[in-house]
Design an enzyme around this catalytic site. Structure first.
Site, PDB file in Angstrom:
ATOM      1  N   LYS A  14       0.851  -1.323   0.015  1.00 32.80           N
ATOM      2  CA  LYS A  14      -0.046   0.190   0.212  1.00 32.80           C
ATOM      3  C   LYS A  14       0.966   1.141   0.200  1.00 32.80           C
ATOM      4  O   LYS A  14       0.730   2.247  -0.796  1.00 32.80           O
ATOM      5  CB  LYS A  14      -0.774   0.027   1.332  1.00 32.80           C
ATOM      6  CG  LYS A  14      -1.930  -1.219   1.111  1.00 32.80           C
ATOM      7  CD  LYS A  14      -2.985  -0.925   2.588  1.00 32.80           C
ATOM      8  CE  LYS A  14      -2.258  -0.992   3.890  1.00 32.80           C
ATOM      9  NZ  LYS A  14      -1.945  -2.621   4.201  1.00 32.80           N
ATOM     10  N   ARG A  89     -10.316   0.648   7.509  1.00 30.05           N
ATOM     11  CA  ARG A  89      -9.890  -0.720   7.675  1.00 30.05           C
ATOM     12  C   ARG A  89     -11.098  -1.467   8.349  1.00 30.05           C
ATOM     13  O   ARG A  89     -11.131  -2.851   8.655  1.00 30.05           O
ATOM     14  CB  ARG A  89      -8.767  -0.904   8.658  1.00 30.05           C
ATOM     15  CG  ARG A  89      -7.497  -1.026   8.253  1.00 30.05           C
ATOM     16  CD  ARG A  89      -6.346  -0.705   9.395  1.00 30.05           C
ATOM     17  NE  ARG A  89      -5.143  -1.528   9.025  1.00 30.05           N
ATOM     18  CZ  ARG A  89      -4.149  -1.065   8.550  1.00 30.05           C
ATOM     19  NH1 ARG A  89      -4.141   0.379   8.302  1.00 30.05           N
ATOM     20  NH2 ARG A  89      -2.850  -1.847   8.259  1.00 30.05           N
ATOM     21  N   ARG A 128      11.314  -6.869   5.365  1.00 24.95           N
ATOM     22  CA  ARG A 128      11.211  -5.503   5.760  1.00 24.95           C
ATOM     23  C   ARG A 128      11.800  -5.346   7.338  1.00 24.95           C
ATOM     24  O   ARG A 128      12.329  -4.290   7.372  1.00 24.95           O
ATOM     25  CB  ARG A 128       9.922  -5.058   5.497  1.00 24.95           C
ATOM     26  CG  ARG A 128       9.588  -3.328   6.039  1.00 24.95           C
ATOM     27  CD  ARG A 128       8.003  -2.962   5.662  1.00 24.95           C
ATOM     28  NE  ARG A 128       7.136  -3.228   6.567  1.00 24.95           N
ATOM     29  CZ  ARG A 128       6.107  -3.226   6.503  1.00 24.95           C
ATOM     30  NH1 ARG A 128       5.681  -2.473   5.570  1.00 24.95           N
ATOM     31  NH2 ARG A 128       5.084  -3.448   7.566  1.00 24.95           N
ATOM     32  N   ARG A 134      10.502  -2.160  12.059  1.00 24.79           N
ATOM     33  CA  ARG A 134       9.389  -1.936  12.916  1.00 24.79           C
ATOM     34  C   ARG A 134       9.063  -3.165  13.711  1.00 24.79           C
ATOM     35  O   ARG A 134       9.076  -4.210  13.613  1.00 24.79           O
ATOM     36  CB  ARG A 134       8.170  -1.976  11.544  1.00 24.79           C
ATOM     37  CG  ARG A 134       7.770  -0.559  11.294  1.00 24.79           C
ATOM     38  CD  ARG A 134       6.672  -0.706   9.984  1.00 24.79           C
ATOM     39  NE  ARG A 134       5.551  -1.202  10.457  1.00 24.79           N
ATOM     40  CZ  ARG A 134       4.669  -1.336   9.607  1.00 24.79           C
ATOM     41  NH1 ARG A 134       4.709  -0.578   8.462  1.00 24.79           N
ATOM     42  NH2 ARG A 134       3.439  -1.755  10.046  1.00 24.79           N
ATOM     43  N   ARG A 145      -1.967  -9.706  12.898  1.00 22.37           N
ATOM     44  CA  ARG A 145      -2.300  -8.832  11.758  1.00 22.37           C
ATOM     45  C   ARG A 145      -2.809  -9.370  10.675  1.00 22.37           C
ATOM     46  O   ARG A 145      -3.872  -8.848  10.112  1.00 22.37           O
ATOM     47  CB  ARG A 145      -1.084  -7.793  11.341  1.00 22.37           C
ATOM     48  CG  ARG A 145      -0.589  -6.803  12.516  1.00 22.37           C
ATOM     49  CD  ARG A 145       0.841  -6.519  12.230  1.00 22.37           C
ATOM     50  NE  ARG A 145       0.999  -5.690  11.018  1.00 22.37           N
ATOM     51  CZ  ARG A 145       2.401  -5.754  10.502  1.00 22.37           C
ATOM     52  NH1 ARG A 145       3.429  -6.197  10.897  1.00 22.37           N
ATOM     53  NH2 ARG A 145       2.465  -4.988   9.027  1.00 22.37           N
TER      54      ARG A 145
HETATM   55  P1  ATP Z   1       1.824  -2.336   5.186  1.00 21.66           P
HETATM   56  O1  ATP Z   1       2.069  -0.906   5.423  1.00 21.66           O
HETATM   57  O2  ATP Z   1       3.018  -2.883   4.699  1.00 21.66           O
HETATM   58  O3  ATP Z   1       0.495  -2.514   4.021  1.00 21.66           O
HETATM   59  P2  ATP Z   1       0.346  -2.468   7.519  1.00 21.66           P
HETATM   60  O4  ATP Z   1      -1.168  -2.441   6.593  1.00 21.66           O
HETATM   61  O5  ATP Z   1       0.151  -3.645   8.424  1.00 21.66           O
HETATM   62  O6  ATP Z   1       1.272  -2.759   6.557  1.00 21.66           O
HETATM   63  P3  ATP Z   1       0.273   0.059   8.708  1.00 21.66           P
HETATM   64  O7  ATP Z   1      -0.949   0.427   7.584  1.00 21.66           O
HETATM   65  O8  ATP Z   1       1.384   0.947   8.442  1.00 21.66           O
HETATM   66  O9  ATP Z   1       0.687  -1.305   8.316  1.00 21.66           O
HETATM   67  O10 ATP Z   1      -0.665   0.083   9.899  1.00 21.66           O
HETATM   68  C1  ATP Z   1       0.239  -0.353  11.062  1.00 21.66           C
HETATM   69  C2  ATP Z   1      -0.596  -0.589  12.383  1.00 21.66           C
HETATM   70  O11 ATP Z   1      -1.376   0.728  12.629  1.00 21.66           O
HETATM   71  C3  ATP Z   1      -2.058  -1.445  12.219  1.00 21.66           C
HETATM   72  O12 ATP Z   1      -1.461  -2.684  12.438  1.00 21.66           O
HETATM   73  C4  ATP Z   1      -2.648  -0.787  13.194  1.00 21.66           C
HETATM   74  O13 ATP Z   1      -2.569  -1.205  14.502  1.00 21.66           O
HETATM   75  C5  ATP Z   1      -2.586   0.657  13.079  1.00 21.66           C
HETATM   76  N1  ATP Z   1      -3.609   1.194  11.969  1.00 21.66           N
HETATM   77  C6  ATP Z   1      -3.150   1.966  10.890  1.00 21.66           C
HETATM   78  N2  ATP Z   1      -4.075   2.593   9.959  1.00 21.66           N
HETATM   79  C7  ATP Z   1      -5.365   1.888  10.878  1.00 21.66           C
HETATM   80  C8  ATP Z   1      -6.508   2.020  10.867  1.00 21.66           C
HETATM   81  N3  ATP Z   1      -7.268   2.630   9.772  1.00 21.66           N
HETATM   82  N4  ATP Z   1      -7.422   1.768  11.847  1.00 21.66           N
HETATM   83  C9  ATP Z   1      -7.100   1.005  12.960  1.00 21.66           C
HETATM   84  N5  ATP Z   1      -5.822   0.972  13.081  1.00 21.66           N
HETATM   85  C10 ATP Z   1      -4.730   1.466  12.303  1.00 21.66           C
HETATM   86 MG    MG Z   2       2.234   1.120   5.060  1.00 21.32          MG
END
Ligand code: ATP
Ligand code: MG
Length: 193
Positions: A14, A89, A128, A134, A145
């Site tokens: 993403k 989400r 990563r 991270r 996750r």
């Molecule tokens: P990537 O960025 O590689 O796609 P990812 O989706 O797990 O991985 P991030 O989008 O950076 O990573 O999110 C990291 C963490 O931040 C999530 O696991 C969650 O705890 C929190 N988070 C991020 N966005 C939201 C959201 N919209 N609602 C609730 N929690 C969130």
């Molecule tokens: Mg991300």
């Protein structure tokens, strides 16, 4: 430009694709994960609340995320289109986003869904972990996750399909980052013609 929601499992790319799209079309980019990590780094009240959830692979409560998102959105220049990376989400977040945009005379635009198999995702996230360090990129938290993604986020894909704005891109078909990007750019340009 229409707004773009980038949707996919952890590690689906993403952030990477959002950066490329933002650069190419001069769009705004909101990554909720990046916002939360910067709050944690700066030791803010919000960061302290977020940390416990993130370290456990859980989602931050909806209302908190919705408030953060709205203030981020309002701080961006208007009229260029915004990429939402990592939000919504949950169905509640999606409904709130739709409402927040409607209140401003805007709409959801298009949703881009990244489909990547779980073994490829795991491999990428563990790689990563060695580069970015991270805290939530360890095997145990990654499994959590994935579980949260399947139970709370993935069902939203159908919500976007019902809105008529879902566009799906499959890694096993495109095979390379360049191939994915080319397909995504074409689709964005088709939608903005
Ligand atoms: P990537 O960025 O590689 O796609 P990812 O989706 O797990 O991985 P991030 O989008 O950076 O990573 O999110 C990291 C963490 O931040 C999530 O696991 C969650 O705890 C929190 N988070 C991020 N966005 C939201 C959201 N919209 N609602 C609730 N929690 C969130
Ligand atoms: Mg991300």
């Amino acid at each position: 430009m229409k707004n773009i929601i980038i949707f996919g499992a952890p590690g689906s790319g993403k952030g990477t694709y959002s950066d490329e799209i933002a650069k190419r079309y001069g769009m705004g980019h909101i990554s909720t994960g990046d916002v939360l990590r910067s709050e944690i780094k700066n030791g803010t009240e919000l960061g302290k609340i977020a940390q416990g959830y993130i370290d456990n692979g859980q989602l931050i409560p909806d209302q908190l995320m919705i408030d953060i998102l709205a203030s981020q959105y309002d701080s961006l220049p208007q009229g260029k289109g915004v990429i939402f990376d990592g939000f919504p989400r949950t169905t509640a977040q999606a409904e709130a986003l739709k409402k927040m945009l409607a209140e401003r005379g805007h709409d959801l635009g298009m949703m881009i869904e990244l489909i990547v198999s779980e073994d490829v995702l795991m491999e990428r996230l563990l790689r990563r972990a060695q580069i970015e360090g991270r805290a939530d990129d360890n095997e145990e938290t990654i499994r959590k996750r994935f579980a949260v993604y399947h139970s709370q986020t993935e069902p939203l894909s159908k919500w976007f399909a019902a809105e008529g704005i879902r566009h799906t891109f499959d890694w096993s078909i495109c095979k390379t980052k360049e191939g994915m990007l080319e397909a995504i750019f074409q689709e964005i340009e088709k939608e903005n013609r």
